[in-house]
Each structure stands twice: as structure tokens, then as C-alpha cells.
Design a protein around this motif. Structure first.
Motif, PDB file in Angstrom:
ATOM      1  N   ARG A   1       6.335  26.271   6.335  1.00  0.00           N
ATOM      2  CA  ARG A   1       6.078  25.690   7.660  1.00  0.00           C
ATOM      3  C   ARG A   1       4.711  25.031   7.776  1.00  0.00           C
ATOM      4  N   ARG A   2       3.709  25.581   7.125  1.00  0.00           N
ATOM      5  CA  ARG A   2       2.368  25.000   7.258  1.00  0.00           C
ATOM      6  C   ARG A   2       2.272  23.608   6.629  1.00  0.00           C
ATOM      7  N   SER A   3       3.257  23.234   5.839  1.00  0.00           N
ATOM      8  CA  SER A   3       3.228  21.891   5.252  1.00  0.00           C
ATOM      9  C   SER A   3       3.361  20.808   6.315  1.00  0.00           C
ATOM     10  N   VAL A   4       3.981  21.108   7.453  1.00  0.00           N
ATOM     11  CA  VAL A   4       4.148  20.107   8.508  1.00  0.00           C
ATOM     12  C   VAL A   4       2.790  19.688   9.065  1.00  0.00           C
ATOM     13  N   ALA A   5       1.906  20.618   9.320  1.00  0.00           N
ATOM     14  CA  ALA A   5       0.567  20.284   9.809  1.00  0.00           C
ATOM     15  C   ALA A   5      -0.203  19.461   8.772  1.00  0.00           C
ATOM     16  N   ALA A   6      -0.076  19.835   7.511  1.00  0.00           N
ATOM     17  CA  ALA A   6      -0.774  19.100   6.449  1.00  0.00           C
ATOM     18  C   ALA A   6      -0.250  17.678   6.333  1.00  0.00           C
TER      19      ALA A   6
ATOM     20  N   VAL B   1       5.908   2.004   6.852  1.00  0.00           N
ATOM     21  CA  VAL B   1       7.185   2.653   6.551  1.00  0.00           C
ATOM     22  C   VAL B   1       6.907   4.106   6.173  1.00  0.00           C
ATOM     23  N   LEU B   2       7.582   5.014   6.854  1.00  0.00           N
ATOM     24  CA  LEU B   2       7.490   6.442   6.601  1.00  0.00           C
ATOM     25  C   LEU B   2       8.817   6.894   6.011  1.00  0.00           C
ATOM     26  N   GLU B   3       8.766   7.574   4.869  1.00  0.00           N
ATOM     27  CA  GLU B   3       9.965   8.106   4.231  1.00  0.00           C
ATOM     28  C   GLU B   3       9.772   9.596   3.974  1.00  0.00           C
ATOM     29  N   VAL B   4      10.814  10.378   4.230  1.00  0.00           N
ATOM     30  CA  VAL B   4      10.819  11.788   3.873  1.00  0.00           C
ATOM     31  C   VAL B   4      12.015  11.996   2.950  1.00  0.00           C
ATOM     32  N   HIS B   5      11.718  12.369   1.708  1.00  0.00           N
ATOM     33  CA  HIS B   5      12.723  12.575   0.660  1.00  0.00           C
ATOM     34  C   HIS B   5      12.978  14.070   0.533  1.00  0.00           C
ATOM     35  N   ASP B   6      14.257  14.476   0.536  1.00  0.00           N
ATOM     36  CA  ASP B   6      14.574  15.871   0.273  1.00  0.00           C
ATOM     37  C   ASP B   6      15.767  15.950  -0.668  1.00  0.00           C
ATOM     38  N   SER B   7      16.030  17.127  -1.179  1.00  0.00           N
ATOM     39  CA  SER B   7      17.092  17.288  -2.169  1.00  0.00           C
ATOM     40  C   SER B   7      18.347  17.930  -1.595  1.00  0.00           C
ATOM     41  N   GLY B   8      18.411  18.066  -0.280  1.00  0.00           N
ATOM     42  CA  GLY B   8      19.578  18.676   0.351  1.00  0.00           C
ATOM     43  C   GLY B   8      20.681  17.682   0.625  1.00  0.00           C
ATOM     44  N   GLY B   9      21.856  18.204   0.871  1.00  0.00           N
ATOM     45  CA  GLY B   9      22.995  17.366   1.205  1.00  0.00           C
ATOM     46  C   GLY B   9      23.054  17.100   2.697  1.00  0.00           C
ATOM     47  N   GLY B  10      24.138  16.520   3.114  1.00  0.00           N
ATOM     48  CA  GLY B  10      24.353  16.279   4.535  1.00  0.00           C
ATOM     49  C   GLY B  10      23.837  14.929   4.974  1.00  0.00           C
ATOM     50  N   GLU B  11      24.370  14.471   6.084  1.00  0.00           N
ATOM     51  CA  GLU B  11      23.997  13.180   6.664  1.00  0.00           C
ATOM     52  C   GLU B  11      23.335  13.435   8.013  1.00  0.00           C
TER      53      GLU B  11
ATOM     54  N   LEU C   1       0.854  -1.173   0.000  1.00  0.00           N
ATOM     55  CA  LEU C   1       0.000   0.000   0.000  1.00  0.00           C
ATOM     56  C   LEU C   1       0.894   1.228   0.000  1.00  0.00           C
ATOM     57  N   LEU C   2       0.506   2.241  -0.736  1.00  0.00           N
ATOM     58  CA  LEU C   2       1.359   3.404  -0.925  1.00  0.00           C
ATOM     59  C   LEU C   2       0.539   4.688  -0.940  1.00  0.00           C
ATOM     60  N   ARG C   3       1.028   5.698  -0.229  1.00  0.00           N
ATOM     61  CA  ARG C   3       0.489   7.060  -0.333  1.00  0.00           C
ATOM     62  C   ARG C   3       1.671   8.017  -0.341  1.00  0.00           C
ATOM     63  N   GLU C   4       1.592   9.016  -1.208  1.00  0.00           N
ATOM     64  CA  GLU C   4       2.660  10.011  -1.327  1.00  0.00           C
ATOM     65  C   GLU C   4       2.069  11.407  -1.343  1.00  0.00           C
ATOM     66  N   ARG C   5       2.833  12.351  -0.812  1.00  0.00           N
ATOM     67  CA  ARG C   5       2.444  13.759  -0.889  1.00  0.00           C
ATOM     68  C   ARG C   5       3.700  14.594  -1.062  1.00  0.00           C
ATOM     69  N   PHE C   6       3.678  15.444  -2.091  1.00  0.00           N
ATOM     70  CA  PHE C   6       4.761  16.407  -2.291  1.00  0.00           C
ATOM     71  C   PHE C   6       4.395  17.666  -1.535  1.00  0.00           C
ATOM     72  N   CYS C   7       5.355  18.204  -0.790  1.00  0.00           N
ATOM     73  CA  CYS C   7       5.107  19.375   0.056  1.00  0.00           C
ATOM     74  C   CYS C   7       6.013  20.521  -0.340  1.00  0.00           C
ATOM     75  N   ARG C   8       5.455  21.693  -0.342  1.00  0.00           N
ATOM     76  CA  ARG C   8       6.240  22.897  -0.624  1.00  0.00           C
ATOM     77  C   ARG C   8       7.068  23.258   0.596  1.00  0.00           C
TER      78      ARG C   8
ATOM     79  N   LEU D   1       9.193  15.234  -0.340  1.00  0.00           N
ATOM     80  CA  LEU D   1       8.197  14.206  -0.580  1.00  0.00           C
ATOM     81  C   LEU D   1       8.044  13.351   0.665  1.00  0.00           C
ATOM     82  N   VAL D   2       6.804  13.094   1.060  1.00  0.00           N
ATOM     83  CA  VAL D   2       6.509  12.166   2.144  1.00  0.00           C
ATOM     84  C   VAL D   2       5.843  10.951   1.524  1.00  0.00           C
TER      85      VAL D   2
END
Length: 143
Positions: free
Chosen positions: A19-24, A81-91, A9-16, A68-69
């Protein structure tokens, strides 16, 4: 597909990057967790998605980009499984808390059954896994 296997089962949401994206994203993840029978882990899922989304906003999403969540149910329905994808660097690393900040990954580590970081191009994926209580521990994470 084998009839005895449950599809993932899969659900995805792209977030801008706002800050208000966290509540959404909390509302989005909460609805998925309840729909998929993980209501008993709802508080853990909501806190972890809040922390990971906030970390993505503060540390992983360059201006003009988003994150992306992704939520999936795997292991024949035993693991969310919860994944948060971002385009930034760093570990991402667990830090000792300093004042009012630095607790995000410490909380994820305490509440999720497993968590980790995977590569993506560009950026990274921070993931965590929640198993249903009373069921055998699921296997390794998604990466």
C-alpha cells in the motif's frame, strides 16, 4: 532524429505490491509533471495515478509481483501520458460507485483527456493522457 522533433521524455518506476507504494508513486508522478511543465494539471495527474496504482494493487497484481508506472511526454510536449502496467487478468471497466469503492476509473474518466486499456503479456496497461491547457488536443492514446 530530426532536429525539429522533441525526444519523448520518459520516467519509469517499478513498485512492489504494498500500500505504501501509492504514496511513493504520487510523489514520483508529481515531480515528473512539474518538471515537464504540466503543473497546471498536477491535481488531476496525482489523483489519477493514485487511483490507477490502487486498482493495480487491489485487482491486477498477484502476490509476489509488482507493477510499473511509466510517464512520458509526447506530441511535441503537448501531452503527458501516464501508464500503469500490471500482470493481472481482467478488463478494467467504469462501474457505478458502491459505498466507498468503485470510483477509481470514474474519476480517471472525468479528469483525464482520454484513457484506455492495452494488452501486455502477461496482464494489461491502463493509460490516461493529460494535455496542456491552451494547446490543440493531442492525437489518440499510446496503444
Amino acid at each position: 532524429m530530426n532536429e525539429t522533433m522533441q525526444p519523448s521524455l520518459l520516467r519509469e518506476r517499478f513498485c512492489r505490491r504494498e500500500r505504501r507504494s501509492v504514496a511513493a508513486v504520487r510523489e514520483f508522478a508529481g515531480a515528473a509533471a512539474v518538471d515537464w511543465g504540466f503543473g497546471v494539471r498536477l491535481d488531476d495527474v496525482l489523483l489519477c495515478v493514485s487511483e490507477l496504482a490502487t486498482n493495480a494493487l487491489l485487482h491486477g497484481v498477484p502476490p509476489g509481483r509488482g507493477y510499473l508506472v511509466r510517464l512520458t511526454v509526447e506530441e511535441q510536449g503537448r501531452a503527458l501520458v501516464l501508464e500503469v502496467h500490471d500482470s493481472g487478468g481482467g478488463e478494467p471497466v467504469v462501474l457505478e460507485p458502491c459505498g466507498e469503492s468503485g470510483r477509481g476509473l470514474l474519476l480517471v474518466e472525468a479528469l483525464a483527456d482520454r484513457w484506455g486499456v492495452g494488452d501486455r503479456d502477461p496482464g494489461k496497461v491502463v493509460w490516461c493522457v493529460f494535455s496542456k491547457p491552451g494547446l490543440p488536443e493531442p492525437g489518440p492514446g499510446p496503444m
